[in-house]
Design a protein around this motif. Structure first.
Motif, PDB file in Angstrom:
ATOM      1  N   LYS A 179       7.089  13.165   1.365  1.00 20.87           N
ATOM      2  CA  LYS A 179       6.809  12.092   2.329  1.00 20.87           C
ATOM      3  C   LYS A 179       6.826  10.768   1.581  1.00 20.87           C
ATOM      4  O   LYS A 179       6.080  10.567   0.618  1.00 20.87           O
ATOM      5  CB  LYS A 179       5.458  12.316   2.990  1.00 20.87           C
ATOM      6  N   ILE A 180       7.701   9.838   2.032  1.00 22.91           N
ATOM      7  CA  ILE A 180       7.822   8.551   1.341  1.00 22.91           C
ATOM      8  C   ILE A 180       7.520   7.367   2.257  1.00 22.91           C
ATOM      9  O   ILE A 180       7.494   6.233   1.792  1.00 22.91           O
ATOM     10  CB  ILE A 180       9.244   8.369   0.774  1.00 22.91           C
ATOM     11  N   GLY A 181       7.266   7.623   3.546  1.00 25.65           N
ATOM     12  CA  GLY A 181       7.049   6.533   4.485  1.00 25.65           C
ATOM     13  C   GLY A 181       5.644   5.999   4.468  1.00 25.65           C
ATOM     14  O   GLY A 181       5.378   4.914   3.938  1.00 25.65           O
ATOM     15  N   SER A 182       4.697   6.731   5.023  1.00 26.47           N
ATOM     16  CA  SER A 182       3.315   6.255   5.126  1.00 26.47           C
ATOM     17  C   SER A 182       2.680   5.978   3.769  1.00 26.47           C
ATOM     18  O   SER A 182       1.910   5.007   3.647  1.00 26.47           O
ATOM     19  CB  SER A 182       2.477   7.271   5.925  1.00 26.47           C
ATOM     20  N   PRO A 183       2.969   6.763   2.692  1.00 22.42           N
ATOM     21  CA  PRO A 183       2.388   6.385   1.397  1.00 22.42           C
ATOM     22  C   PRO A 183       2.873   5.028   0.904  1.00 22.42           C
ATOM     23  O   PRO A 183       2.222   4.422   0.051  1.00 22.42           O
ATOM     24  CB  PRO A 183       2.867   7.508   0.461  1.00 22.42           C
ATOM     25  N   ALA A 184       3.994   4.544   1.400  1.00 22.00           N
ATOM     26  CA  ALA A 184       4.531   3.244   0.968  1.00 22.00           C
ATOM     27  C   ALA A 184       4.291   2.165   2.019  1.00 22.00           C
ATOM     28  O   ALA A 184       4.970   1.133   2.009  1.00 22.00           O
ATOM     29  CB  ALA A 184       6.017   3.370   0.674  1.00 22.00           C
ATOM     30  N   GLY A 185       3.350   2.393   2.948  1.00 21.38           N
ATOM     31  CA  GLY A 185       2.979   1.351   3.901  1.00 21.38           C
ATOM     32  C   GLY A 185       3.735   1.360   5.205  1.00 21.38           C
ATOM     33  O   GLY A 185       3.607   0.423   5.996  1.00 21.38           O
ATOM     34  N   GLU A 223      12.083  -2.400   5.773  1.00 18.62           N
ATOM     35  CA  GLU A 223      12.925  -2.290   4.585  1.00 18.62           C
ATOM     36  C   GLU A 223      12.051  -1.957   3.383  1.00 18.62           C
ATOM     37  O   GLU A 223      10.981  -2.534   3.196  1.00 18.62           O
ATOM     38  CB  GLU A 223      13.658  -3.609   4.318  1.00 18.62           C
ATOM     39  N   ARG A 224      12.538  -1.013   2.578  1.00 20.29           N
ATOM     40  CA  ARG A 224      11.916  -0.801   1.266  1.00 20.29           C
ATOM     41  C   ARG A 224      12.914  -1.307   0.230  1.00 20.29           C
ATOM     42  O   ARG A 224      13.894  -0.630  -0.104  1.00 20.29           O
ATOM     43  CB  ARG A 224      11.614   0.682   1.019  1.00 20.29           C
ATOM     44  N   PRO A 225      12.688  -2.529  -0.298  1.00 17.76           N
ATOM     45  CA  PRO A 225      13.618  -3.095  -1.281  1.00 17.76           C
ATOM     46  C   PRO A 225      13.710  -2.202  -2.511  1.00 17.76           C
ATOM     47  O   PRO A 225      12.760  -1.520  -2.882  1.00 17.76           O
ATOM     48  CB  PRO A 225      13.004  -4.459  -1.608  1.00 17.76           C
ATOM     49  N   SER A 226      14.863  -2.233  -3.140  1.00 15.48           N
ATOM     50  CA  SER A 226      15.082  -1.387  -4.310  1.00 15.48           C
ATOM     51  C   SER A 226      14.170  -1.760  -5.468  1.00 15.48           C
ATOM     52  O   SER A 226      13.927  -0.942  -6.360  1.00 15.48           O
ATOM     53  CB  SER A 226      16.546  -1.487  -4.750  1.00 15.48           C
ATOM     54  N   THR A 227      13.654  -2.988  -5.453  1.00 20.28           N
ATOM     55  CA  THR A 227      12.783  -3.450  -6.541  1.00 20.28           C
ATOM     56  C   THR A 227      11.312  -3.310  -6.210  1.00 20.28           C
ATOM     57  O   THR A 227      10.470  -3.732  -7.002  1.00 20.28           O
ATOM     58  CB  THR A 227      13.098  -4.932  -6.835  1.00 20.28           C
ATOM     59  N   GLN A 228      11.003  -2.758  -5.034  1.00 21.72           N
ATOM     60  CA  GLN A 228       9.611  -2.626  -4.623  1.00 21.72           C
ATOM     61  C   GLN A 228       9.305  -1.178  -4.248  1.00 21.72           C
ATOM     62  O   GLN A 228      10.205  -0.386  -3.974  1.00 21.72           O
ATOM     63  CB  GLN A 228       9.302  -3.544  -3.431  1.00 21.72           C
ATOM     64  N   ALA A 229       8.026  -0.868  -4.208  1.00 25.36           N
ATOM     65  CA  ALA A 229       7.595   0.486  -3.883  1.00 25.36           C
ATOM     66  C   ALA A 229       7.097   0.613  -2.460  1.00 25.36           C
ATOM     67  O   ALA A 229       6.834   1.733  -1.998  1.00 25.36           O
ATOM     68  CB  ALA A 229       6.499   0.930  -4.858  1.00 25.36           C
ATOM     69  N   ARG A 230       6.938  -0.501  -1.744  1.00 26.24           N
ATOM     70  CA  ARG A 230       6.392  -0.450  -0.396  1.00 26.24           C
ATOM     71  C   ARG A 230       7.376  -1.022   0.617  1.00 26.24           C
ATOM     72  O   ARG A 230       8.260  -1.824   0.292  1.00 26.24           O
ATOM     73  CB  ARG A 230       5.065  -1.232  -0.328  1.00 26.24           C
ATOM     74  N   PHE A 231       7.221  -0.593   1.866  1.00 25.92           N
ATOM     75  CA  PHE A 231       8.068  -1.059   2.952  1.00 25.92           C
ATOM     76  C   PHE A 231       7.612  -2.439   3.415  1.00 25.92           C
ATOM     77  O   PHE A 231       6.414  -2.760   3.397  1.00 25.92           O
ATOM     78  CB  PHE A 231       8.003  -0.081   4.126  1.00 25.92           C
ATOM     79  N   ASP A 250       7.193  10.031  10.500  1.00 33.07           N
ATOM     80  CA  ASP A 250       7.213   9.574   9.115  1.00 33.07           C
ATOM     81  C   ASP A 250       8.617   9.778   8.525  1.00 33.07           C
ATOM     82  O   ASP A 250       9.461  10.440   9.123  1.00 33.07           O
ATOM     83  CB  ASP A 250       6.184  10.328   8.284  1.00 33.07           C
ATOM     84  N   ILE A 251       8.817   9.237   7.308  1.00 30.53           N
ATOM     85  CA  ILE A 251      10.093   9.359   6.611  1.00 30.53           C
ATOM     86  C   ILE A 251       9.906  10.260   5.401  1.00 30.53           C
ATOM     87  O   ILE A 251       8.934  10.130   4.635  1.00 30.53           O
ATOM     88  CB  ILE A 251      10.616   7.975   6.166  1.00 30.53           C
TER      89      ILE A 251
END
Length: 974
Positions: free
Chosen positions: A192-198, A225-233, A181-182
C-alpha cells in the motif's frame, strides 16, 4: 483575400501571455470531429490505442473500431467479440491486440478475435502488458497475471483480490487501486503506497506515471501527484472539474493529460493548459486520451465521438466570439506593453496583456473608418491606424483615441492600405486615393501631423500604391502597379520587368539578409531580388518549387531568416531552401489569407490574418516534419466478397474486378497524402494519385502483385511498399484442355494437308535446291559481314584494337621500306568516369559516339582512328611526318572535344589528354611505340589535363612507367 494592407510590427510575440501561467479565453485550437459519417458507429468512446502498425483503435459502448486515416472499420460479434461494450485494450510485444469487454477478454488472431484460453467469461475493466511481456487483467474481484511462455501462451494466476477500480503498468512496475487506496505490486507482494503517503481514501479510477517519473492518480473529483523527488502525494485538484469517466494519459514530452466533463487539462511543469469548449473543443465530456506517434492529440468523447486536435498545438486562433469585431482580419500589432491590436473589417480590437478585451473602436465611436487596413507604432509609443475608407486615427499607447486625420496636402486621406515609419521618424502612407504621402516633420508625439504628397519620378499619375517598407539602412521601398520604387534618402529608383521581374504589378514586400522579396498582384509567385550595387539578380519561386499557391497576399521574414508567405491556400515558409505548408489540417483557423495580414514577432511567433479569423504560430511548438508515413492496404474488395492482404487469392475470369483501398498512417496530414502504385505483371511504372483506392477491371489471366507507397508533407516516400499478390484464372478458351484439343486438331489437319502437299513438294525439289544455293550465298555474305564486325567497334564504328594492330603492322612495314616515319597519338578522355557516375552509361555512350565523330573530322582521311577500349582512342598519322602538322592536329582534337557534348537537357563537359610518339624515332616496335605514347599521355595528364605531350626519354622514369595501367597495354597478337 486580396486587397492591400501590410503589417510589419517588430514585436508580435506571445499573444495575450496570461498571469500565473493561465490560458486566455480569447484563443482557440482547431479540431476535427469523427462520427457516424466517418464510420464510427457509436459516439461514446471508452478507450484508445495506436498499434505497432499505426492504426488507431477506438473502443466504444457498442463495438470496436479501427481507423486507417480514411474510414473506420467496425468489429462486432461477427468478428469474435463476446460483448459489444469495450472497456480496455492493450497490444502485446508480439503485436497481438487484447481487448477487455463486458463479456470477457479476447485477442486478435488474423482478422478475427478469439477468447483467451484460461480466462472466464466475465467483465474485464482493463488489460496491460509489462516490460517482460506478461499480461495483467483487471476485473471487479481482483487482478490476474498471465506469465508469458515465449510462444504466445500464458499461465494465469491471481495476484491481487478485492474491489478493483484502476490498473496501470509501466515497464515492470504495476499499480492498482483497491478499496479506496493505491497499491504497488512487486512479484507476488502488493504494498500500500497511497494512504501512507498522504493520499486520502477515494474511488481512484485512473493512474499514470509521466516521463519525469511523477505518479498521478485521479478520481471523479480529485487529482493527486506524488513527485519523483518527494515521498508524499500533493493535491493538484484546483481547477480540475468533475469527470464522468476519469482518465489520465502521459506523453513522452513530459506532459500529463487529465480528462473531465469540461474538457482536458494539460500539466507540464508548473503550468496548466486548458482544452475545452471555450478553446474550440466541439464537445464537453472527455474520457480516453491518446497522443499518437506523430504527436497528434486524440480525445474520446462521451457521446461526442472522437476528436483530433489539428496540428500539434502550435497554432492558436481568435474569432468574433473571442472579442474580434469581425472575423476578417487585415492588420495585427503587438506593442511593447503586451497589448494586441487587431484590425478587422468591423473595426479595431485592443486586448490587454492579460488577454482581456480593453477597447473596441469603430466609426461609431470615433475611428476614421471600420475597415482597418494598417497599424503602425510611432517612436513615441503612440499608434497610427489606417482605414479604408476613412483616413488615419492616432491613438495613445494605452489605446485611447487622440485624433483622426482625414485630409492632407490639399486632398482627403482616404483608402489607406499600408503605413511605415522610416529611420528619420517620418510616417509614410500608401493609399489608393491619396497615392503616396509622407509626414512633413518627424513624429514627436504631438497631435500635429501634416502630410506632403510624394510624386515619384517615372511613375504615371494612375499608379496604384500597395505596400511600403522602411528598412534598417534608411531606405524606403514601395510596391506599386508599375514596379517597386526605392528611395535612398536623395533619389528614387524603380525596378521593373526590365530588371528581371515577371510583372510590374506588385503587392507584398519583405526585406532582409541582403535580399528583397516581392509578391506579385497576379498569381505569379514570389520574386527574390539580390542587389549588388547597380547589379541585380532575380530568382523566382512558384508552385513548381513547392509553394502551395502562386497567389501571394503578404510576405515577412522571421528572426531566423525564414520567409513566410500568406496565400489563398494557407501559409508557406521557406526554410533551408525548402517550402513547408501550413493549412487548416495543421490547426490554421482558415486557409484564405488577407492582403498584407502577416506579421512576425521578435520571438518568431507568426500572426496570420484570414477572412475567417486570426491565427498565431508558436515556434517553440513546431514539430519537425515527420518522415515517410507507413502505408497499409485497408481493404481488398472483389465482385462478391472482401479479401485480406494475406489471402492467396485466385479470381475466376468472370470475376476479374478488384477494388483495393490503401492509406498512409500519418493522421496529421490525412488530406495531403499522396500515393504511388503499380501492378506488376501488368505495368511496371508507378502511377501517382491523391485518392486512397484504385479499381482494376478486365485484367487478363495471369499472376499480379499490387504495390503502393505513400508520401506525406516531408516529401519522402515510404521505403517499403504495401504488397498484395493475386492471380486471375484464364478464360475457358485459354484453358489447358481447350488448348490441348486445339493442338490435336491442328496436328490432324496438318497431316491431311501434308498428304495433299507431298506431290507438290516433290515438284518443287529443283526450286528448293536453288533456294538452298541462294541461302548458302547469303550465309557467305553474312560471314563476310561478321568478319567486318570483328574488326570494328560496335558503338563508334571505328576500327577496334584488332584492326588497329593490323593497320600498325602495315604502316610500320611501309615506314621501314620507304623511310617514312609516322606518329602515334593516344587519346584518353578526362573525367569520363564522372560523366558515367553522374549521368549514367547512356550519357557515357553518347560522349564516346560524339568523340569518335569529332576525331574523324580532326584528322585526314588517310589517317587511322581506332577505339582501343573504354575511353581510350588511338590515331595513326600516316602522312609524311611533320611535327607542326601533328601539333596542329592535337590542338584541333583538344578544341573539338572541349566544346562538350549535349545529352538530353544536360551539357556534358569533356576534354582529353594526348600522348605523341614517332615511329621509328621513339621506338621501332609496336609495343615500344605504344609504351612511349602511353608515357607521354600520362605525362600530359600529370602536368595538366586537356593537353598533349610529346614523348621524350626524360619522362620515361620508372615511377612514371609503373603508373601505366594494364588496360593500356597492347593486345596480344593472334
Amino acid at each position: 483575400m486580396s486587397l492591400a494592407g501590410y503589417i510589419r510590427a517588430a514585436g508580435v510575440g506571445a499573444l495575450l501571455a496570461l498571469a500565473a501561467g493561465a490560458e486566455s479565453r480569447a484563443q482557440r485550437y482547431s479540431f476535427r470531429q469523427y462520427g457516424s459519417q466517418d464510420g464510427l458507429g457509436n459516439l461514446s468512446t471508452t478507450c484508445l490505442l495506436q498499434d505497432q502498425t499505426g492504426y488507431i483503435w477506438v473502443g466504444t459502448d457498442n463495438g470496436l473500431f479501427r481507423y486507417d486515416g480514411n474510414r473506420f472499420r467496425a468489429f462486432s460479434h461477427a468478428d469474435g467479440l463476446p460483448n459489444s461494450e469495450i472497456l480496455g485494450m492493450a497490444e502485446s510485444p508480439r503485436g497481438v491486440l487484447w481487448v477487455a469487454t463486458q463479456g470477457g477478454i479476447v485477442r486478435s488472431e488474423g482478422h478475427q478475435f478469439k477468447v483467451v484460453d484460461g480466462t472466464k467469461k466475465e467483465a474485464f475493466q482493463a488489460v496491460a502488458f509489462d516490460g517482460s511481456g506478461n499480461v495483467y487483467l483487471e476485473h471487479n474481484a481482483g487482478i490476474i497475471r498471465g506469465l508469458a511462455d515465449g510462444a504466445g501462451w500464458y499461465r494465469f494466476s491471481d495476484v491481487a483480490n478485492g474491489l478493483m477500480s484502476a490498473l496501470y503498468v509501466s515497464g515492470d512496475d504495476v499499480w492498482f487501486a483497491r478499496d479506496g487506496d493505491i497499491w504497488h505490486l512487486r512479484g507476488q507482494k502488493a504494498d500500500k503506497i497511497g494512504s501512507p503517503a498522504g493520499l486520502p481514501n477515494d474511488q481512484w479510477t485512473a493512474i499514470a506515471k509521466d516521463s519525469q517519473g511523477n505518479l498521478w492518480v485521479r478520481s471523479a473529483t480529485h487529482l493527486y501527484e506524488r513527485p519523483s523527488t518527494q515521498a508524499r502525494f500533493v493535491d493538484r485538484s484546483e481547477g480540475i472539474t468533475h469527470a464522468t469517466r476519469p482518465r489520465l494519459f502521459a506523453d513522452t514530452h513530459g506532459r500529463l493529460y487529465v480528462s473531465s466533463d469540461s474538457g482536458v487539462v494539460i500539466f507540464r511543469g508548473g503550468a496548466k493548459t486548458f482544452i475545452d469548449p471555450e478553446h474550440g473543443l466541439p464537445s464537453d465530456t472527455v474520457a480516453p486520451i491518446l497522443m499518437d506517434r506523430g504527436d497528434s492529440l486524440w480525445m474520446g468523447m462521451f457521446g461526442g465521438g472522437l476528436v483530433r486536435r489539428l496540428g500539434h498545438g502550435e497554432w492558436m486562433s481568435w474569432q468574433k466570439a473571442d472579442g474580434l469585431l469581425h472575423n476578417s482580419v487585415w492588420s495585427v500589432h503587438h506593442d511593447r506593453a503586451g497589448r494586441l491590436w487587431v484590425g478587422t473589417s468591423g473595426g479595431l480590437s485592443i486586448f490587454g496583456a492579460n488577454g482581456k478585451l480593453e477597447h473596441s473602436w469603430s466609426s461609431h465611436n470615433g475611428l476614421a473608418g471600420d475597415w482597418v487596413r494598417a497599424i503602425t507604432e510611432g517612436p513615441a509609443g503612440d499608434f497610427f491606424v489606417g482605414t479604408f475608407p476613412g483616413g488615419i486615427s492616432r491613438f495613445s499607447k494605452d489605446g485611447m483615441l487622440l485624433k483622426t486625420y482625414r485630409s492632407a496636402a490639399g486632398q482627403k486621406i482616404d483608402q489607406v492600405i499600408a503605413m511605415a515609419v522610416d529611420q528619420q521618424h517620418r510616417l509614410w502612407v500608401a493609399g489608393l486615393a491619396a497615392g503616396c504621402l509622407r509626414s512633413r516633420k518627424p513624429l514627436n508625439g504631438s497631435s500635429d501631423l501634416e502630410f506632403e504628397r510624394i510624386d515619384i519620378p517615372g511613375l504615371p499619375p494612375q499608379t496604384v500604391f500597395r505596400d511600403v517598407l522602411a528598412d534598417e539602412d534608411g531606405r524606403v521601398w514601395i510596391t506599386t502597379s508599375q514596379g517597386v520604387a526605392r528611395f535612398d534618402g536623395s533619389s528614387w529608383r524603380i525596378f521593373t520587368t526590365a530588371d528581371g521581374l515577371r510583372s510590374n504589378d506588385l503587392s507584398a514586400i519583405a526585406e532582409g539578409h541582403g535580399s528583397l522579396w516581392l509578391g506579385y498582384r497576379d498569381a505569379l509567385g514570389i520574386a527574390r531580388l539580390e542587389l549588388h550595387g547597380d547589379r541585380i539578380a532575380v530568382s523566382r519561386f512558384t508552385q513548381q518549387d513547392g509553394l502551395s499557391s502562386d497567389l501571394i497576399y503578404a510576405l515577412a521574414l522571421d528572426p531566423a531568416g525564414r520567409l513566410w508567405a500568406s496565400t489563398d491556400n494557407g501559409i508557406d515558409v521557406f526554410d533551408q531552401n525548402q517550402w513547408r505548408h501550413y493549412g487548416r489540417e495543421d490547426g490554421l483557423i482558415w486557409d484564405d489569407g488577407n492582403d498584407l495580414a502577416l506579421s512576425v514577432d521578435h520571438d518568431g511567433s507568426i500572426w496570420f490574418g484570414t477572412s475567417g479569423g486570426l491565427s498565431r504560430l508558436s515556434p517553440s511548438l513546431v514539430k519537425k516534419t515527420a518522415s515517410a508515413p507507413p502505408v497499409v492496404l485497408t481493404a481488398i474488395e472483389g465482385t462478391s466478397r472482401e479479401f485480406q492482404a494475406g489471402d492467396r487469392l485466385v479470381l475466376p475470369h468472370a470475376q476479374d474486378s478488384l477494388l483495393i483501398r490503401f492509406s498512409g498512417l500519418d493522421y496529421s496530414s490525412e488530406t495531403r497524402m499522396r500515393f504511388r502504385y503499380r501492378l506488376l505483371g501488368y505495368k511496371t511504372s508507378w502511377s501517382e494519385t491523391s485518392e486512397k483506392s484504385v479499381h482494376f477491371e478486365g485484367l487478363p489471366g495471369g499472376h499480379y502483385v499490387f504495390e503502393v507507397i505513400a508520401c506525406g508533407p516531408s516529401g519522402e516516400w515510404s521505403p517499403v511498399a504495401a504488397r498484395f499478390a493475386f492471380s486471375i484464372s484464364p478464360p475457358w478458351w485459354q484453358s489447358w484442355w481447350f488448348l490441348t484439343a486445339c493442338m490435336f486438331t491442328v496436328l490432324f489437319l496438318a497431316r491431311v494437308v501434308w498428304q495433299f502437299r507431298v506431290r507438290g513438294l516433290m515438284k518443287q525439289k529443283e526450286l528448293l535446291k536453288k533456294q538452298v544455293a541462294d541461302q548458302t550465298a547469303e550465309l557467305i555474305e553474312s560471314h563476310r559481314q561478321l568478319e567486318e564486325l570483328a574488326y570494328c567497334d560496335v558503338l563508334t564504328s571505328l576500327p577496334n584494337r584488332r584492326m588497329f594492330t593490323e593497320q600498325f603492322r602495315s604502316r610500320a612495314a611501309t615506314a621501314y621500306r620507304y623511310d617514312k616515319p609516322f606518329a602515334l597519338l593516344l587519346v584518353d578522355l578526362d573525367h569520363f568516369k564522372g560523366i558515367n557516375d553522374t549521368f549514367g552509361h547512356d550519357a557515357g555512350d553518347a560522349v564516346l559516339f560524339e568523340v569518335a565523330a569529332r576525331l574523324r573530322v580532326a584528322v585526314r582521311e588517310s589517317d587511322c582512328v581506332a577505339r582501343l577500349g573504354g575511353d581510350e582512342f588511338a590515331i595513326l598519322l600516316t602522312s609524311a611526318y611533320d611535327p607542326v602538322s601533328v601539333e596542329r592536329i592535337c590542338h584541333r582534337i583538344i578544341e573539338g572535344l572541349s566544346a562538350g557534348v549535349a545529352f538530353k537537357d544536360e551539357h556534358l563537359s569533356t576534354g582529353c589528354s594526348i600522348g605523341v610518339a614517332v615511329f621509328p624515332h621513339h621506338s621501332d616496335t609496336q609495343e615500344g611505340l605504344y609504351k612511349s605514347a602511353d608515357l607521354a599521355l600520362y605525362a600530359a595528364k600529370r602536368t595538366r589535363r586537356n593537353s598533349f605531350c610529346w614523348y621524350c626519354p626524360e619522362i620515361a622514369e620508372p615511377e612514371i612507367a609503373d603508373q601505366a595501367s594494364p588496360e593500356f597495354a597492347p593486345a596480344a597478337e593472334n
